[in-house]
Design a protein around this motif. Structure first.
Motif, PDB file in Angstrom:
ATOM      1  N   THR A 198       1.955  -4.674 -14.023  1.00  0.00           N
ATOM      2  CA  THR A 198       3.290  -5.116 -14.429  1.00  0.00           C
ATOM      3  C   THR A 198       3.256  -6.170 -15.526  1.00  0.00           C
ATOM      4  N   ASP A 199       2.250  -7.041 -15.509  1.00  0.00           N
ATOM      5  CA  ASP A 199       2.191  -8.133 -16.483  1.00  0.00           C
ATOM      6  C   ASP A 199       1.220  -7.840 -17.621  1.00  0.00           C
ATOM      7  N   LYS A 200      -0.057  -7.673 -17.287  1.00  0.00           N
ATOM      8  CA  LYS A 200      -1.076  -7.540 -18.328  1.00  0.00           C
ATOM      9  C   LYS A 200      -0.905  -6.254 -19.130  1.00  0.00           C
ATOM     10  N   LEU A 201      -0.744  -5.128 -18.451  1.00  0.00           N
ATOM     11  CA  LEU A 201      -0.661  -3.869 -19.181  1.00  0.00           C
ATOM     12  C   LEU A 201       0.601  -3.806 -20.035  1.00  0.00           C
ATOM     13  N   SER A 202       1.689  -4.352 -19.529  1.00  0.00           N
ATOM     14  CA  SER A 202       2.922  -4.381 -20.322  1.00  0.00           C
ATOM     15  C   SER A 202       2.714  -5.139 -21.622  1.00  0.00           C
ATOM     16  N   LEU A 203       1.997  -6.275 -21.536  1.00  0.00           N
ATOM     17  CA  LEU A 203       1.695  -7.038 -22.741  1.00  0.00           C
ATOM     18  C   LEU A 203       0.811  -6.227 -23.678  1.00  0.00           C
ATOM     19  N   TRP A 204      -0.205  -5.561 -23.152  1.00  0.00           N
ATOM     20  CA  TRP A 204      -1.115  -4.794 -23.992  1.00  0.00           C
ATOM     21  C   TRP A 204      -0.390  -3.638 -24.682  1.00  0.00           C
ATOM     22  N   PHE A 205       0.586  -3.034 -24.014  1.00  0.00           N
ATOM     23  CA  PHE A 205       1.369  -1.986 -24.669  1.00  0.00           C
ATOM     24  C   PHE A 205       2.100  -2.555 -25.885  1.00  0.00           C
ATOM     25  N   SER A 206       2.640  -3.761 -25.742  1.00  0.00           N
ATOM     26  CA  SER A 206       3.313  -4.398 -26.882  1.00  0.00           C
ATOM     27  C   SER A 206       2.324  -4.682 -27.995  1.00  0.00           C
ATOM     28  N   LEU A 243       1.611   5.625 -17.214  1.00  0.00           N
ATOM     29  CA  LEU A 243       2.424   4.626 -17.902  1.00  0.00           C
ATOM     30  C   LEU A 243       2.230   4.723 -19.416  1.00  0.00           C
ATOM     31  N   LYS A 293       4.339   7.336 -21.070  1.00  0.00           N
ATOM     32  CA  LYS A 293       5.766   6.999 -21.173  1.00  0.00           C
ATOM     33  C   LYS A 293       6.070   6.111 -22.374  1.00  0.00           C
ATOM     34  N   GLN A 294       5.009   5.587 -23.028  1.00  0.00           N
ATOM     35  CA  GLN A 294       5.236   4.727 -24.184  1.00  0.00           C
ATOM     36  C   GLN A 294       5.614   5.563 -25.400  1.00  0.00           C
TER      37      GLN A 294
END
Length: 350
Positions: free
Chosen positions: A95-103, A148, A151-152
């Motif tokens: 929820t936190d780290k991977l979301s940041l890495w996607f950005s 996930l 879905k990006q």
């Protein structure tokens, strides 16, 4: 883009000794067309130039790479993820780290995140393990990030790599089996000459520097690799060698660390570029790299070097390593006839 050399950013574990912008400049100066970007370098740039903003650091890095015509091949390493026994920590990673890495990958202009096989050590207080080797848990965790990623917009790919000191996944065979079980179009493998030969052929704790029956075991393994691997699932490859240590890497050795596997300590201190036998290189990495070509692989060739030599504070250190790296790549290109291979691929496509 086929068979273009990419060199890894050269400061993992030692951010701040040499600046990321300088390393990027030297990579471009010596003809590299891409880089593997290490999160630690990005993080250090954020703290030294952007008031801790990792997003600003990513934008800055992208601007530099664009100005130097450097492509960012991937962002790595997304470490200590799969098989965690602490499922709350697993959820935080997603929820936190991977979301940041996607950005970050969107800003950086890459679509690829590298995941090394987990080597999280036991709890330092209790000594209890923090990971499981249960295959269904590992596969489920990796399938989750792959889904996930799909879905990006645009979709994000993941390259899974077996480290030769990985706790549960330490061979390419184990890694490949997991990639197949994850069974997602955006989830593939990174093949690395060091990690393949470093597990099957080499043993830094041995007086010989080798495993028993090293040559025969490697021959069988790379023959299997050629027959087994689907080149479409190989997202990039890495080619480096390592030093034959004059004495075994056991307690008392300068590289010994009681909380690290010997192969990890060896990797962090003693990697070399290909064709550096004069510096002690001894792994049969050209045989392994030739197997990569034989699979039909057509992507990026990366030189991922970790070494104590990178800690030299001399400002010429990035330049020296970039020069060594491109000299190594050009010899590799000649030895494997990569230019001829590229031409045949293009003709076949036409």
């Amino acid at each position: 883009m086929l068979n273009r050399p990419a060199i890894a950013s050269m400061s993992i574990g030692r951010p701040g000794i040499h600046s990321l912008p300088e390393k990027l400049r030297q990579a471009a100066n010596y003809g590299f067309q891409g880089i593997e970007l290490f999160y630690e370098d990005l993080e250090y740039l954020a703290h030294t130039h952007h008031d801790g903003s990792i997003i600003a650091a990513a934008r800055h890095t992208r601007q530099i790479c664009d100005s130097l015509s450097l492509e960012i091949v991937n962002l790595q390493p997304f470490s200590f993820y799969e098989g965690l026994l602490d499922r709350a920590e697993h959820d935080r990673m997603v929820t936190d780290k991977l979301s940041l890495w996607f950005s970050l990958v969107r800003i950086l202009g890459t679509d690829l995140i590298q995941i090394p096989s987990n080597f999280l050590p036991p709890d330092p207080v209790s000594g209890a393990p923090r990971t499981t080797g249960e295959l269904d848990v590992i596969v489920s965790d990796l399938r989750k990030v792959a889904d996930l990623g799909l879905k990006q917009s645009p979709p994000v790919r993941f390259a899974y790599e077996s480290l030769c000191w990985g706790t549960h996944v330490s061979t390419w065979e184990e890694c490949w089996a997991i990639v197949q079980l994850v069974n997602r179009s955006n989830f593939g493998i990174c093949l690395d000459t060091f990690n393949i030969a470093g597990r099957i052929y080499a043993d830094p704790e041995s007086p010989t520097g080798k495993t028993p029956n090293a040559e025969a075991a490697l021959e069988v393994s790379i023959s299997r690799l050629i027959r087994t691997i689907d080149p479409a699932k190989v997202f990039f490859v890495q080619v480096v060698d390592a030093e034959r240590l004059p004495i075994p890497l056991v307690k008392g050795h300068p590289f010994y660390h009681e909380q690290q596997p010997a192969r990890m300590s060896w990797s962090r201190n003693a990697r070399l570029f290909a064709f550096e036998e004069d510096r002690g290189g001894y792994l049969p990495i050209i045989d392994v790299a030739r197997a990569f070509v034989a699979t039909g692989f057509q992507g990026w060739w990366s030189l991922e070097l970790f070494s104590r030599t990178l800690a030299d504070p001399d400002p010429r250190t990035p330049q020296r390593h970039a020069k060594r790296g491109i000299e190594s790549y050009l010899k590799l290109e000649n030895a494997l006839q990569l230019s001829d291979h590229l031409s045949s691929v293009r003709q076949h496509r036409l």
